[in-house]
Design a protein around this motif. Structure first.
Motif, mmCIF file in Angstrom:
data_model
loop_
_atom_site.group_PDB
_atom_site.id
_atom_site.type_symbol
_atom_site.label_atom_id
_atom_site.label_comp_id
_atom_site.label_asym_id
_atom_site.label_seq_id
_atom_site.Cartn_x
_atom_site.Cartn_y
_atom_site.Cartn_z
ATOM 1 N N ARG A 75 -10.163 4.890 8.008
ATOM 2 C CA ARG A 75 -11.627 4.972 7.948
ATOM 3 C C ARG A 75 -12.100 6.386 8.306
ATOM 4 N NH1 ARG A 75 -14.903 0.274 8.377
ATOM 5 N NH2 ARG A 75 -13.723 -1.684 8.331
ATOM 6 N N ILE A 76 -11.498 6.949 9.345
ATOM 7 C CA ILE A 76 -11.866 8.295 9.767
ATOM 8 C C ILE A 76 -11.500 9.305 8.691
ATOM 9 C CG2 ILE A 76 -11.315 10.107 11.440
ATOM 10 C CD1 ILE A 76 -11.014 7.765 13.517
ATOM 11 N N GLN A 77 -10.322 9.161 8.113
ATOM 12 C CA GLN A 77 -9.904 10.071 7.049
ATOM 13 C C GLN A 77 -10.898 10.024 5.884
ATOM 14 O OE1 GLN A 77 -6.631 9.216 4.176
ATOM 15 N NE2 GLN A 77 -5.536 10.799 5.345
ATOM 16 N N ALA A 78 -11.348 8.833 5.515
ATOM 17 C CA ALA A 78 -12.313 8.697 4.422
ATOM 18 C C ALA A 78 -13.645 9.352 4.760
ATOM 19 C CB ALA A 78 -12.526 7.223 4.099
ATOM 20 N N ALA A 79 -14.032 9.303 6.036
ATOM 21 C CA ALA A 79 -15.316 9.875 6.458
ATOM 22 C C ALA A 79 -15.286 11.403 6.526
ATOM 23 C CB ALA A 79 -15.720 9.307 7.814
ATOM 24 N N LEU A 80 -14.085 11.985 6.536
ATOM 25 C CA LEU A 80 -13.947 13.446 6.584
ATOM 26 C C LEU A 80 -14.098 14.063 5.197
ATOM 27 C CD1 LEU A 80 -10.886 13.865 8.962
ATOM 28 C CD2 LEU A 80 -13.184 14.770 9.390
ATOM 29 N N ARG A 81 -14.691 15.240 5.168
ATOM 30 C CA ARG A 81 -14.723 16.032 3.941
ATOM 31 C C ARG A 81 -13.342 16.659 3.711
ATOM 32 N NH1 ARG A 81 -20.485 18.688 5.809
ATOM 33 N NH2 ARG A 81 -21.812 16.982 5.044
ATOM 34 N N PRO A 82 -13.064 17.142 2.495
ATOM 35 C CA PRO A 82 -11.807 17.866 2.267
ATOM 36 C C PRO A 82 -11.660 19.016 3.267
ATOM 37 C CG PRO A 82 -12.862 17.374 0.177
ATOM 38 C CD PRO A 82 -13.845 16.973 1.254
ATOM 39 N N ASP A 83 -10.465 19.188 3.789
ATOM 40 C CA ASP A 83 -10.148 20.167 4.836
ATOM 41 C C ASP A 83 -10.769 19.800 6.185
ATOM 42 O OD1 ASP A 83 -8.597 21.961 3.188
ATOM 43 O OD2 ASP A 83 -10.478 22.712 2.355
ATOM 44 N N GLY A 84 -11.299 18.593 6.311
ATOM 45 C CA GLY A 84 -11.873 18.148 7.576
ATOM 46 C C GLY A 84 -10.811 18.000 8.651
ATOM 47 N N VAL A 85 -11.245 18.158 9.903
ATOM 48 C CA VAL A 85 -10.327 18.176 11.045
ATOM 49 C C VAL A 85 -10.589 16.961 11.932
ATOM 50 C CG1 VAL A 85 -9.513 19.515 13.022
ATOM 51 C CG2 VAL A 85 -10.334 20.697 10.971
ATOM 52 N N GLY B 167 -18.435 5.327 5.529
ATOM 53 C CA GLY B 167 -18.937 6.532 4.883
ATOM 54 C C GLY B 167 -17.825 7.294 4.200
ATOM 55 N N HIS B 168 -18.210 8.188 3.309
ATOM 56 C CA HIS B 168 -17.245 8.938 2.502
ATOM 57 C C HIS B 168 -17.597 10.426 2.534
ATOM 58 C CE1 HIS B 168 -14.322 9.669 -0.644
ATOM 59 N NE2 HIS B 168 -15.250 10.261 -1.381
ATOM 60 N N GLU B 169 -16.681 11.220 3.031
ATOM 61 C CA GLU B 169 -16.805 12.678 3.056
ATOM 62 C C GLU B 169 -18.131 13.137 3.665
ATOM 63 O OE1 GLU B 169 -15.831 14.349 -0.755
ATOM 64 O OE2 GLU B 169 -13.794 13.547 -0.713
ATOM 65 N N LEU B 170 -18.409 12.637 4.872
ATOM 66 C CA LEU B 170 -19.652 12.967 5.563
ATOM 67 C C LEU B 170 -19.496 14.085 6.587
ATOM 68 C CD1 LEU B 170 -21.007 9.371 6.325
ATOM 69 C CD2 LEU B 170 -21.688 10.897 4.456
ATOM 70 N N TYR B 171 -18.298 14.259 7.140
ATOM 71 C CA TYR B 171 -18.116 15.118 8.305
ATOM 72 C C TYR B 171 -17.056 16.193 8.075
ATOM 73 C CZ TYR B 171 -20.496 11.154 10.406
ATOM 74 O OH TYR B 171 -21.392 10.154 10.682
ATOM 75 N N ASP B 172 -17.309 17.358 8.683
ATOM 76 C CA ASP B 172 -16.302 18.420 8.690
ATOM 77 C C ASP B 172 -15.277 18.194 9.796
ATOM 78 O OD1 ASP B 172 -17.491 20.280 6.653
ATOM 79 O OD2 ASP B 172 -19.171 20.182 8.059
ATOM 80 N N GLY B 173 -15.646 17.413 10.799
ATOM 81 C CA GLY B 173 -14.737 17.121 11.891
ATOM 82 C C GLY B 173 -15.058 15.798 12.550
ATOM 83 N N VAL B 174 -14.036 15.135 13.069
ATOM 84 C CA VAL B 174 -14.197 13.937 13.895
ATOM 85 C C VAL B 174 -13.446 14.191 15.195
ATOM 86 C CG1 VAL B 174 -13.720 11.481 14.158
ATOM 87 C CG2 VAL B 174 -14.491 12.368 11.942
ATOM 88 N N TRP B 175 -14.166 14.083 16.307
ATOM 89 C CA TRP B 175 -13.609 14.326 17.636
ATOM 90 C C TRP B 175 -13.536 12.991 18.364
ATOM 91 C CZ3 TRP B 175 -11.334 18.091 20.394
ATOM 92 C CH2 TRP B 175 -11.352 18.029 21.789
ATOM 93 N N ALA B 176 -12.322 12.584 18.754
ATOM 94 C CA ALA B 176 -12.116 11.284 19.404
ATOM 95 C C ALA B 176 -11.228 11.483 20.628
ATOM 96 C CB ALA B 176 -11.481 10.297 18.424
#
Length: 199
Positions: free
Chosen positions: A123-133, A96-105
């Motif tokens: 992959r996680i970086q790609a799934a984050l939106r800009p400024d995502g955490v 996915g691309h820019e789907l999430y504001d945050g990923v918690w792992a």
């Protein structure tokens, strides 16, 4: 072993799912630092959710959380706790691309082979939106290996982990260190990473 799965590690969590999930508590202090950087009601992907306690805490705060775990038994335990479906998701299947504001792992990417970790992080970086955490935690060490239960760990140092995150696409990558414990009851040195994607 590929980025898709490690059968010995997944097998452990499948067998020990009830015992493992019954003793889980929310990662309160670090979870607070994570969510305070998110927009109100932001969309969060949790990886390796275990019993679902961290997803439960974020849902209670009003976040739009997608819990997931790579072990079917763990996902089922979390689904019972949360009263909603929990996806069985392997790290290598993150898409996915820019789907999430945050990923918690929390305490899960520690099981990714060192050779595969930079690709999973990408992959996680790609799934984050800009400024995502992006938050993740790891058991610290100097060489990858297995513990007494047969689980694989990448056991990184702070320096090695910084290199795995890379220096492109992040506003900052903060790595903290603390002493703690684990399921085996042994003293454990932990690394905690909080990264923010570029705007």
């Amino acid at each position: 072993m590929s980025e898709a799965r490690d059968d010995a590690t997944i097998g452990f969590y499948g067998i020990e799912a009830d015992a493992y999930t019954s003793r889980s508590k929310p990662a309160t202090e670090r979870l607070e630092r994570f969510v305070e950087r998110l927009p109100l009601g932001g969309k969060v992907l949790e990886l390796g959710c275990g019993a679902g306690q961290d997803s439960e805490a974020m849902i209670a705060l009003g976040f739009d959380v997608t819990p997931s775990d790579g072990t079917p038994e763990m996902a089922a335990a979390a689904a019972r706790r949360l009263g909603r479906p929990v996806e069985v998701l392997l790290f290598g299947d993150i898409d996915g691309h820019e789907l999430y504001d945050g990923v918690w792992a929390n305490a899960c990417l520690r099981h990714v082979p060192r050779v595969d970790l930079p690709g999973i992080i990408a992959r996680i970086q790609a799934a984050l939106r800009p400024d995502g955490v992006f938050y993740a935690s790891y058991k610290a060490g100097t060489a990858e290996g297995r513990d007494g239960f047969g689980r694989y760990y990448n056991y990184p140092s702070a320096e090695w982990l910084s290199g795995a995150y890379g220096h492109v696409g992040w506003q900052n990558v903060e790595i903290g260190e603390a002493a703690g414990g684990g399921y085996d009851g042994l003293p454990t040195d932990w690394l905690y990473v909080l990264a923010t994607k570029d705007s």
